[in-house]
Motif scaffolding. Structure first.
Motif, PDB file in Angstrom:
ATOM      1  N   ASN A 129       0.832  -1.200   0.000  1.00 20.86           N
ATOM      2  CA  ASN A 129       0.000   0.000   0.000  1.00 20.86           C
ATOM      3  C   ASN A 129       0.873   1.260   0.000  1.00 20.86           C
ATOM      4  O   ASN A 129       0.637   2.203  -0.762  1.00 20.86           O
ATOM      5  N   LYS A 133       1.093   4.175  -2.994  1.00 18.64           N
ATOM      6  CA  LYS A 133       0.862   5.595  -2.724  1.00 18.64           C
ATOM      7  C   LYS A 133       2.065   6.434  -3.145  1.00 18.64           C
ATOM      8  O   LYS A 133       1.915   7.520  -3.710  1.00 18.64           O
ATOM      9  N   HIS A 136       2.118   6.648  -6.985  1.00 19.77           N
ATOM     10  CA  HIS A 136       1.059   7.535  -7.479  1.00 19.77           C
ATOM     11  C   HIS A 136       1.430   9.003  -7.256  1.00 19.77           C
ATOM     12  O   HIS A 136       1.211   9.839  -8.133  1.00 19.77           O
ATOM     13  N   ARG A 162      -2.961   4.334  -7.597  1.00 21.23           N
ATOM     14  CA  ARG A 162      -3.854   5.025  -6.659  1.00 21.23           C
ATOM     15  C   ARG A 162      -5.015   4.121  -6.269  1.00 21.23           C
ATOM     16  O   ARG A 162      -5.322   3.955  -5.082  1.00 21.23           O
ATOM     17  N   ASP A 163      -5.672   3.529  -7.268  1.00 20.02           N
ATOM     18  CA  ASP A 163      -6.834   2.689  -6.997  1.00 20.02           C
ATOM     19  C   ASP A 163      -6.439   1.400  -6.285  1.00 20.02           C
ATOM     20  O   ASP A 163      -7.196   0.875  -5.466  1.00 20.02           O
ATOM     21  N   ALA A 165      -3.935   1.165  -4.176  1.00 17.98           N
ATOM     22  CA  ALA A 165      -3.686   1.579  -2.790  1.00 17.98           C
ATOM     23  C   ALA A 165      -4.998   1.681  -2.017  1.00 17.98           C
ATOM     24  O   ALA A 165      -5.079   1.271  -0.850  1.00 17.98           O
ATOM     25  N   ASN A 166      -6.036   2.197  -2.659  1.00 16.11           N
ATOM     26  CA  ASN A 166      -7.345   2.298  -1.998  1.00 16.11           C
ATOM     27  C   ASN A 166      -7.915   0.915  -1.690  1.00 16.11           C
ATOM     28  O   ASN A 166      -8.499   0.692  -0.626  1.00 16.11           O
ATOM     29  N   PHE A 167      -7.738  -0.020  -2.618  1.00 19.93           N
ATOM     30  CA  PHE A 167      -8.192  -1.399  -2.396  1.00 19.93           C
ATOM     31  C   PHE A 167      -7.462  -2.013  -1.200  1.00 19.93           C
ATOM     32  O   PHE A 167      -8.080  -2.643  -0.327  1.00 19.93           O
ATOM     33  N   SER A 169      -6.071  -0.465   1.270  1.00 21.95           N
ATOM     34  CA  SER A 169      -6.513   0.213   2.496  1.00 21.95           C
ATOM     35  C   SER A 169      -7.823  -0.378   2.988  1.00 21.95           C
ATOM     36  O   SER A 169      -8.013  -0.586   4.196  1.00 21.95           O
ATOM     37  N   ARG A 170      -8.737  -0.662   2.065  1.00 24.02           N
ATOM     38  CA  ARG A 170     -10.020  -1.280   2.446  1.00 24.02           C
ATOM     39  C   ARG A 170      -9.805  -2.700   2.974  1.00 24.02           C
ATOM     40  O   ARG A 170     -10.472  -3.127   3.920  1.00 24.02           O
ATOM     41  N   GLU A 173      -8.479  -2.446   6.527  1.00 24.49           N
ATOM     42  CA  GLU A 173      -9.557  -2.067   7.440  1.00 24.49           C
ATOM     43  C   GLU A 173     -10.507  -3.237   7.691  1.00 24.49           C
ATOM     44  O   GLU A 173     -10.959  -3.458   8.817  1.00 24.49           O
TER      45      GLU A 173
END
Length: 338
Positions: A129, A133, A136, A162-163, A165-167, A169-170, A173
Motif C-alpha cells: 500500500n 501511494k 502515485h 492510486r486505486d 492503494a485504496n483497495f 486500504s479497504r 480495514e
C-alpha cells in the motif's frame, strides 16, 4: 532481480553475459555440450560439476540450470516446482505435451492443497500500500500542470497505483474490523461468505476483475522496468523510473493466484476454500519497569481444502504417472484429485 534496488541485479548473471571465449564469442552455459566443454569431460555431470563450471568461467549455475532445462530430456525436481503455480511460472516450466512422473505420490494431495493456499501478513499489505501511494504521488507530480488526472480514463495505468492503494486500504480495514469483539482472535469464513463480503466492502466500488487489471498493470510496469535495466545496464534512479519492488509484486502475484482459483469457472471452487483472519502473539517481553509488552501479528489465510483445484492445472501435459507403495485405496485417492 529487484528493479527498485540501486544495483542492477545478480552480478554473476550479468557477468556471464560478458565473459568471452578465446575466439571472442560469449560464454553461455545454456546446453549440455557447453557445460561438458567447460568441465573438460564427456562424462555425465551433476549439480556440483555445474557449480565448478560456473566458478571457472564466472557464470551463475542457477541461471544456467534454468536455461539448460529447455533442451533437457529428463528433469528431476521437487514436487512444488511442478504443482505450485507460482513456482512453475517463475521457473518458466511449460508442461504441455510433457510426461510427469511423481514418486512417493501419496504426498501429492497435501502438496496440491498447499499450492492453492496462501497466507499474508498485515505488514505485507501495508508495505505494498505504501509503495502504491508513493508511486502515485510521483506520477501525479510528473503530470501536474500538464495533464490533469481527471482526464485519464478509469482503470488506466496512470491511475492503477492510486486505486490499488485504496483497495489495499479497504482490505487492511476489513481485516482489523473483522476481529473486533472476537474473543478467540480468529475468524473463519467459507469461500462464498468471504467473497460476498469482499465484493460489497473490499472490492467496491470496483469488481474483482477491475482490481485484477489494476494489479496486472502495476506488475507489468515492474517487468518492463526489469527489461530496461537489462538493456541499459542502469538502475531505476538513473533511468528515472518508479515501480513496485519485487516484494510487492510477489505479494500481488500470490494474492491474484488464490483469488483467481476462487473465481475460476464462475466461482465453481469458492466453497473449496476457507478464509481466516488470525491475530496471534508474536513476542512477549518485560520492559525496565516490569510491565509485560506483547506484540501481535494479524494474518490473512486462504486455505484450499480440495487438492483437485490445483491438480487440474497439470492436465495440459501428455501423461501423469503416480508411483508409491501406499496409494490405496485407489478409488478415493483418484476422486480427491478430480
Amino acid at each position: 532481480v529487484d528493479p527498485i534496488k540501486v544495483h542492477t541485479g545478480c552480478q554473476y548473471f550479468n557477468t556471464s553475459m560478458k565473459m568471452l571465449n578465446d575466439d571472442d564469442t560469449e560464454v553461455k552455459m545454456t546446453n549440455d555440450e557447453e557445460v561438458r566443454r567447460i568441465i573438460g569431460s564427456e562424462d555425465a555431470w551433476d549439480i556440483e560439476d555445474l557449480v565448478k563450471a560456473g566458478e571457472k568461467v564466472g557464470c551463475c549455475p542457477y541461471y544456467a540450470a534454468r536455461q539448460i532445462q529447455d533442451s533437457a530430456d529428463l528433469i528431476l525436481c521437487p514436487y512444488n516446482y511442478i504443482i505450485n503455480p507460482t513456482i512453475r511460472k517463475t521457473m518458466n516450466i511449460n508442461l504441455k505435451e510433457q510426461i510427469l512422473i511423481f514418486d512417493e505420490a501419496h504426498h501429492i494431495e497435501d502438496v496440491a492443497r498447499e499450492g492453492a493456499s496462501s497466507s499474508f501478513g498485515l505488514e505485507d499489505i501495508m508495505f505494498t500500500n505504501f509503495e502504491c501511494k508513493r508511486i502515485h504521488t510521483n506520477v501525479f507530480n510528473k503530470f501536474e500542470g500538464s495533464t490533469p488526472f481527471k482526464l485519464f480514463p478509469p482503470l488506466s495505468k496512470e491511475l492503477s497505483h492510486r486505486d490499488l492503494a485504496n483497495f489495499l486500504s479497504r482490505l487492511k480495514e476489513w481485516m482489523e474490523n473483522s476481529l473486533v469483539g472476537i474473543y478467540s482472535r480468529t475468524k473463519v469464513w467459507t469461500g462464498t461468505e468471504a467473497l460476498s463480503e469482499w465484493t460489497a466492502i473490499v472490492f467496491h466500488p470496483w469488481s474483482y476483475m477491475d482490481i485484477r487489471q489494476m494489479a496486472g498493470n502495476s506488475i507489468h510496469l515492474h517487468h518492463e522496468a526489469l527489461k530496461k535495466i537489462k538493456e541499459k545496464q542502469k538502475n531505476l534512479l538513473v533511468l528515472g523510473l518508479d515501480v513496485l519492488s519485487k516484494k510487492s509484486v510477489t505479494f500481488l502475484d500470490r494474492m491474484l493466484l488464490v483469488l483467481d482459483f476462487m473465481h475460476k469457472k464462475h466461482s465453481l471452487y469458492q466453497e473449496d476454500f476457507r478464509i481466516s483472519v488470525v491475530e496471534e502473539l508474536v513476542s512477549e517481553t518485560k520492559n525496565k519497569t516490569g510491565v509485560i509488552e506483547q506484540v501481535y501479528k494479524i494474518q490473512l489465510n486462504f486455505w484450499c481444502l480440495n487438492p483437485g483445484v490445483c491438480f487440474k492445472e497439470l492436465l495440459d501435459c501428455k501423461s501423469i504417472i503416480l508411483t508409491s507403495g501406499t496409494l490405496s485405496p485407489m478409488l478415493s485417492f483418484a476422486s480427491e484429485l478430480k
